[in-house]
Scaffold this active site. Structure first.
Site, PDB file in Angstrom:
ATOM      1  N   ASP A 129       0.429  -8.528   0.651  1.00  0.00           N
ATOM      2  CA  ASP A 129       0.875  -6.833   0.530  1.00  0.00           C
ATOM      3  C   ASP A 129       2.042  -6.634   0.860  1.00  0.00           C
ATOM      4  O   ASP A 129       2.328  -5.266   0.875  1.00  0.00           O
ATOM      5  CB  ASP A 129      -0.415  -6.518   1.430  1.00  0.00           C
ATOM      6  CG  ASP A 129      -1.545  -6.308   0.869  1.00  0.00           C
ATOM      7  OD1 ASP A 129      -1.873  -6.246  -0.222  1.00  0.00           O
ATOM      8  OD2 ASP A 129      -2.628  -6.537   1.598  1.00  0.00           O
TER       9      ASP A 129
ATOM     10  N   ASP B  14      -6.656  -8.350  -5.863  1.00  0.00           N
ATOM     11  CA  ASP B  14      -5.583  -7.297  -5.467  1.00  0.00           C
ATOM     12  C   ASP B  14      -4.105  -7.864  -5.601  1.00  0.00           C
ATOM     13  O   ASP B  14      -3.315  -6.834  -5.817  1.00  0.00           O
ATOM     14  CB  ASP B  14      -5.863  -7.059  -3.928  1.00  0.00           C
ATOM     15  CG  ASP B  14      -7.343  -6.984  -3.565  1.00  0.00           C
ATOM     16  OD1 ASP B  14      -8.152  -7.817  -4.187  1.00  0.00           O
ATOM     17  OD2 ASP B  14      -7.881  -6.143  -2.817  1.00  0.00           O
TER      18      ASP B  14
HETATM   19  N1  GLY Z   1      -6.587  -4.888  -0.995  1.00  0.00           N
HETATM   20  C1  GLY Z   1      -7.600  -4.147  -0.291  1.00  0.00           C
HETATM   21  C2  GLY Z   1      -8.263  -3.329  -0.638  1.00  0.00           C
HETATM   22  O1  GLY Z   1      -8.163  -2.753  -1.872  1.00  0.00           O
HETATM   23  O2  GLY Z   1      -9.153  -2.767  -0.047  1.00  0.00           O
HETATM   24  N1  GLY Z   2      -9.067  -5.597   2.809  1.00  0.00           N
HETATM   25  C1  GLY Z   2      -7.988  -6.286   3.402  1.00  0.00           C
HETATM   26  C2  GLY Z   2      -7.625  -7.590   2.401  1.00  0.00           C
HETATM   27  O1  GLY Z   2      -8.326  -8.298   2.649  1.00  0.00           O
HETATM   28  O2  GLY Z   2      -7.037  -7.459   1.690  1.00  0.00           O
END
Ligand code: GLY
Ligand code: GLY
Length: 374
Positions: free
Chosen positions: A92, A153
């Site tokens: 992230d 993600d």
């Molecule tokens: N990237 C984590 C979420 O969308 O919650």
């Molecule tokens: N919701 C955090 C993750 O696992 O990306």
């Protein structure tokens, strides 16, 4: 513009968002909001990966309003992200630096923002596993049990790498971004255009071990926000690389998503949850998807451009009404109601989520400046 009634509603909503955001800056008092829980009427703060969505919102609203208070706040919060997040061992880094320093650099030309964002991209690229061509989501990439854990993600975080390639000319950024995108296409996208959120790899051989479950209903379902990350991510990758495989993926994911939306266009938290319609919605999935559809529309030609623009307008019309009614009827909270962060953990259910708000603001600006904004 296809729907002439929408544009004045968009500017009216952006005006309301400027007012609510300026009000919120006073409440947050220098910390980073994560989400506002509507059930508890309470802000949750400091959500590690979500923190740059708020400077991001300030940057976009500054672009719209030219309000120097928003610019100063965006600048202050972006500098804090730069100082506090650069050592994070996490995929992230992409969200964190894209929404703060890269936007800040784009709007102000600050070399300080540019340098630190390139450094963040360098750290992100070092997470790459060349045996399996993937980027593990979390933790130390040399040790520990998360070395082979990947989530869809990550596609959003690749943007930082392509940006760094444009800034520096260093091929490594482009190669890591492209190879990771190809892996996500191959591993996370199913034949019917739905997606797995989680894929586990053997980090030593690089071989796929199989799907897992994190935020969705189960490993074979389709977590709506993951699907939306994919729509946005593949649309943007197509824009960036011109590679038709990514456009085809964006279209397949978008078609699946749109087919599974209820009439009011607010996505269920999981598109394949057998309990539908008696399950939570996640408005953030719809706001991320609409921002992605506008990128797809602006990258298309002729009738294709028209087709995706109309789809985006339909979704945006629903979100504009929701957000506008919400801002009229509440005095505290975020910008877009009815998000759901993490259903199985009961975290941020029926909440206003930083990322839901951010992608709605981005979508509004993409719509407002269609044809101008890259
Ligand atoms: N990237 C984590 C979420 O969308 O919650
Ligand atoms: N919701 C955090 C993750 O696992 O990306």
């Amino acid at each position: 513009m296809i729907n002439p009634e929408l544009k004045p509603k968009v500017t009216e909503l952006l005006d309301k968002m400027v007012l609510r955001s300026k009000h919120n800056i006073g409440i947050w008092d220098g910390s980073f909001p994560d989400y506002y829980d509507r059930r508890q009427k309470k802000w949750y703060m400091n959500g590690y990966w979500t923190e740059a969505f708020w400077p991001g919102i300030m940057w976009w609203l500054y672009l719209y309003s030219r309000d120097p208070f928003l610019r100063d706040t965006a600048e202050y919060m972006s500098k804090r992200i730069a100082a506090e997040k650069i050592d994070l061992k996490d995929h992230d880094l992409g969200f964190l630096f894209n929404c703060s320093c890269v936007l800040g650099y784009t709007l102000t030309g600050s070399s300080e923002f540019k340098e630190v964002a390139i450094k963040a991209a360098d750290r992100l690229s070092r997470r790459f596993n060349p045996r399996g061509n993937f980027i593990p989501a979390h933790g130390d990439v040399e040790h520990g049990d998360r070395r082979g854990y990947t989530i869809i993600d990550t596609i959003m975080n690749l943007r930082l790498l392509f940006w760094a390639h444009r800034m520096t000319g260093e091929q490594c950024f482009y190669d890591v971004g492209l190879k990771t995108a190809e892996t996500i296409l191959h591993a996370n996208v199913r034949n019917d255009g739905s997606t797995y959120q989680v894929i586990w790899f053997d980090p030593d051989s690089g071989k796929i071990e199989g799907p897992g479950v994190h935020q969705g209903y189960n490993a074979d379902s389709c977590w709506s926000r993951g699907q939306a990350w994919g729509i946005y991510g593949f649309s943007w990758l197509y824009r960036q690389t011109g590679d038709e495989r990514f456009k085809e993926a964006a279209v397949r994911l978008a078609n699946f998503f749109l087919r599974h939306l209820p009439e009011d266009k607010i996505a269920y938290y999981d598109l394949l949850d057998p309990r539908i319609p008696n399950v939570e919605r996640d408005s953030s999935a719809s706001s991320i998807a609409v921002a992605g559809l506008l990128i797809l529309a602006s990258s298309g030609k002729g009738l294709e451009r028209y087709k995706w623009f109309v789809q985006a307008e339909e979704l945006l019309t629903a979100l504009v009404k929701n957000s506008s009614d919400h801002l009229d009827s509440t005095v505290e909270g975020g910008l877009l109601p009815h998000g759901c962060y993490f259903l199985s953990k009961d975290r941020g259910v029926d909440s206003e989520l930083g990322f839901g708000d951010y992608y709605l603001v981005e979508a509004l600006l993409r719509y407002y400046m269609f044809g101008i904004l890259d």
